[in-house]
Design a protein around this motif. Structure first.
Motif, PDB file in Angstrom:
ATOM      1  N   ALA A   1       0.826  -1.205   0.000  1.00  0.00           N
ATOM      2  CA  ALA A   1       0.000   0.000   0.000  1.00  0.00           C
ATOM      3  C   ALA A   1       0.858   1.252   0.000  1.00  0.00           C
ATOM      4  N   ALA A   2       2.079   1.153   0.529  1.00  0.00           N
ATOM      5  CA  ALA A   2       2.980   2.302   0.507  1.00  0.00           C
ATOM      6  C   ALA A   2       3.451   2.592  -0.914  1.00  0.00           C
ATOM      7  N   LEU A   3       3.717   1.537  -1.692  1.00  0.00           N
ATOM      8  CA  LEU A   3       4.158   1.704  -3.066  1.00  0.00           C
ATOM      9  C   LEU A   3       3.000   2.030  -3.997  1.00  0.00           C
ATOM     10  N   ARG A   4       1.820   1.467  -3.692  1.00  0.00           N
ATOM     11  CA  ARG A   4       0.631   1.722  -4.502  1.00  0.00           C
ATOM     12  C   ARG A   4      -0.509   2.171  -3.581  1.00  0.00           C
ATOM     13  N   PRO A   5      -0.562   3.450  -3.234  1.00  0.00           N
ATOM     14  CA  PRO A   5      -1.557   3.939  -2.274  1.00  0.00           C
ATOM     15  C   PRO A   5      -2.992   3.690  -2.696  1.00  0.00           C
ATOM     16  N   GLU A   6      -3.234   3.535  -4.006  1.00  0.00           N
ATOM     17  CA  GLU A   6      -4.608   3.313  -4.463  1.00  0.00           C
ATOM     18  C   GLU A   6      -5.178   1.994  -3.976  1.00  0.00           C
ATOM     19  N   LEU A   7      -4.321   1.067  -3.533  1.00  0.00           N
ATOM     20  CA  LEU A   7      -4.801  -0.225  -3.050  1.00  0.00           C
ATOM     21  C   LEU A   7      -5.445  -0.126  -1.665  1.00  0.00           C
ATOM     22  N   ALA A   8      -5.165   0.947  -0.936  1.00  0.00           N
ATOM     23  CA  ALA A   8      -5.725   1.090   0.408  1.00  0.00           C
ATOM     24  C   ALA A   8      -7.243   1.209   0.334  1.00  0.00           C
ATOM     25  N   GLY A   9      -7.930   0.558   1.265  1.00  0.00           N
ATOM     26  CA  GLY A   9      -9.390   0.610   1.252  1.00  0.00           C
ATOM     27  C   GLY A   9      -9.976  -0.147   2.418  1.00  0.00           C
TER      28      GLY A   9
ATOM     29  N   GLU B   1     -11.529  -0.122  -2.827  1.00  0.00           N
ATOM     30  CA  GLU B   1     -10.547   0.948  -2.777  1.00  0.00           C
ATOM     31  C   GLU B   1     -11.193   2.259  -2.343  1.00  0.00           C
ATOM     32  N   ALA B   2     -10.527   2.965  -1.456  1.00  0.00           N
ATOM     33  CA  ALA B   2     -11.095   4.186  -0.884  1.00  0.00           C
ATOM     34  C   ALA B   2     -11.258   5.276  -1.935  1.00  0.00           C
ATOM     35  N   ALA B   3     -10.283   5.410  -2.817  1.00  0.00           N
ATOM     36  CA  ALA B   3     -10.308   6.513  -3.779  1.00  0.00           C
ATOM     37  C   ALA B   3     -11.265   6.271  -4.939  1.00  0.00           C
ATOM     38  N   SER B   4     -11.202   5.077  -5.530  1.00  0.00           N
ATOM     39  CA  SER B   4     -11.967   4.801  -6.753  1.00  0.00           C
ATOM     40  C   SER B   4     -13.300   4.109  -6.501  1.00  0.00           C
ATOM     41  N   GLY B   5     -13.428   3.410  -5.382  1.00  0.00           N
ATOM     42  CA  GLY B   5     -14.645   2.644  -5.114  1.00  0.00           C
ATOM     43  C   GLY B   5     -14.700   1.312  -5.838  1.00  0.00           C
ATOM     44  N   THR B   6     -13.656   0.987  -6.595  1.00  0.00           N
ATOM     45  CA  THR B   6     -13.625  -0.296  -7.299  1.00  0.00           C
ATOM     46  C   THR B   6     -13.111  -1.390  -6.365  1.00  0.00           C
ATOM     47  N   LEU B   7     -13.249  -2.647  -6.804  1.00  0.00           N
ATOM     48  CA  LEU B   7     -12.972  -3.791  -5.950  1.00  0.00           C
ATOM     49  C   LEU B   7     -11.682  -4.498  -6.345  1.00  0.00           C
ATOM     50  N   ASP B   8     -10.936  -4.902  -5.316  1.00  0.00           N
ATOM     51  CA  ASP B   8      -9.770  -5.760  -5.485  1.00  0.00           C
ATOM     52  C   ASP B   8     -10.073  -7.089  -4.802  1.00  0.00           C
TER      53      ASP B   8
END
Length: 233
Positions: free
Chosen positions: A54-62, A88-95
């Motif tokens: 998550a530090a390298l790819r902050p968009e993964l945080a959620g 994901e917090a920013a985009s609302g999409t799912l991982d």
């Protein structure tokens, strides 16, 4: 099909788990690992997975929406598969995440692959594994099958070092454009040779967006019309 065992946690705990509780590992590229697509006549293509956080790819945080545990037993192996969905917090999409744990291995061979089908190929974005969480063994390769051979979406996560008894994998994931999910995916596990497969189990997968359903319906109508026209001709 083996039923899921649901785990319910507080919202705060789920958010912390999604962001990554443990920081560690060597520095890795922060860029997304786009899956290589197969070129005919090849039926699949492999992509190396370097690991990320998550530090390298902050968009993964959620926020973790659900955690489900599926027990497995085959070929002398026993353990569990953890299936997780993160919004994901920013985009609302799912991982979509998975983690394999082996509690017993009478064969001494270990788990060597996680094989996922019926996942929904049009909604895949990229794949990788998390080095800021639990687990000792990480997948080295993501093998994406072509849409011509697996139109519903199929991908294998391969482990160069098999997962032995008493150990588990890191969390590995597929990033998607989906905003909803259901228990419509399937997976099996591999140990040793190509035919040493587990039974098929259920897992979580994206639910196609309304536009995707509409495009699929249009495609079916066009195909049916073309067949009727050819028959008349």
């Amino acid at each position: 099909m083996t039923p899921f065992l649901n785990i319910r946690l507080s919202r705060t705990a789920l958010q912390l788990m999604a962001a990554g509780l443990v920081a560690g590992g060597a520095a890795m590229p922060a860029s997304a690992v786009t899956l290589t697509t197969a070129s005919p006549p090849a039926s699949f293509a492999d992509t190396a997975l370097p690991g990320t956080s998550a530090a390298l790819r902050p968009e993964l945080a959620g926020t973790v929406l659900t955690d489900q545990i599926t027990p497995f037993s085959f070929q002398g192996l026993e353990g569990t598969v953890q299936s997780r969905v993160v919004r994901e917090a920013a985009s609302g999409t799912l991982d979509f995440y998975w983690r394999l744990n082996v509690s017993r291995d009478a064969s001494g061979v270990g788990l060597s692959a996680f094989r996922l089908v019926d996942f929904g190929m049009p909604q895949l974005v990229d794949a990788d594994w998390r080095m800021d969480g639990l687990g000792q063994v990480s997948p080295s390769t993501a093998r994406l099958f072509s849409a011509s051979t697996q139109p519903s979406g199929a991908i294998n996560f391969l482990f160069d070092t098999p997962i032995a008894a008493g150990s588990g994998s890191t969390f590995f994931f597929l990033k998607t454009t989906a905003t909803d999910y259901a228990a419509t995916g399937r997976f099996d596990l591999l140990t040793g040779g190509a035919q040493n497969l587990s039974p098929i189990y259920g897992t979580l997968a994206p639910v196609p967006e309304p536009t995707t359903w509409a495009l699929g319906l249009v495609g079916l109508v066009v195909a049916a019309t073309a067949r009727r026209w050819q028959q008349r001709k």
